[in-house]
Design a protein around this motif. Structure first.
Motif: not given
Length: 96
Positions: A5-6, A11-16
């Motif tokens: 899950v991490f 990936q979500r954090a990098q694209n934020y």
């Protein structure tokens, strides 16, 4: 083997597109984002020295005492001692 899950969170954090505030376990040297707001309310490292530290493993003594008082007064459980209570940060932490 499925990915962790991490990995998807990474990936979500990098694209934020906005600022990212790290809340890693053990990064207590970082100032919380709300420190300025607390300072406006009169809380500083001098007036609340434990504000930015880990709490005791069994939980904050004042909070623990309040729970014991509540259990004794409201629930008739005056036999409960600090050895019978563990403060946790949610169910996963408690079950661990």
């Amino acid at each position: 083997m499925p990915t962790s899950v991490f990995e998807s969170l990474k990936q979500r954090a990098q694209n934020y597109p906005g600022p990212i505030v790290p809340f890693h376990v053990g990064d207590t040297h970082l100032d919380p984002p709300h420190r300025a707001r607390l300072g406006m309310q009169g809380f500083t490292g001098d007036s609340a020295p434990d504000l930015y530290k880990y709490s005791p493993a069994h939980g904050d003594t004042t909070f623990l005492d309040a729970i014991l008082d509540k259990l004794a007064l409201d629930n008739g459980m005056d036999w409960v001692t600090p050895d019978n209570v563990q403060i946790t940060m949610g169910a996963t932490h408690g079950l661990s």
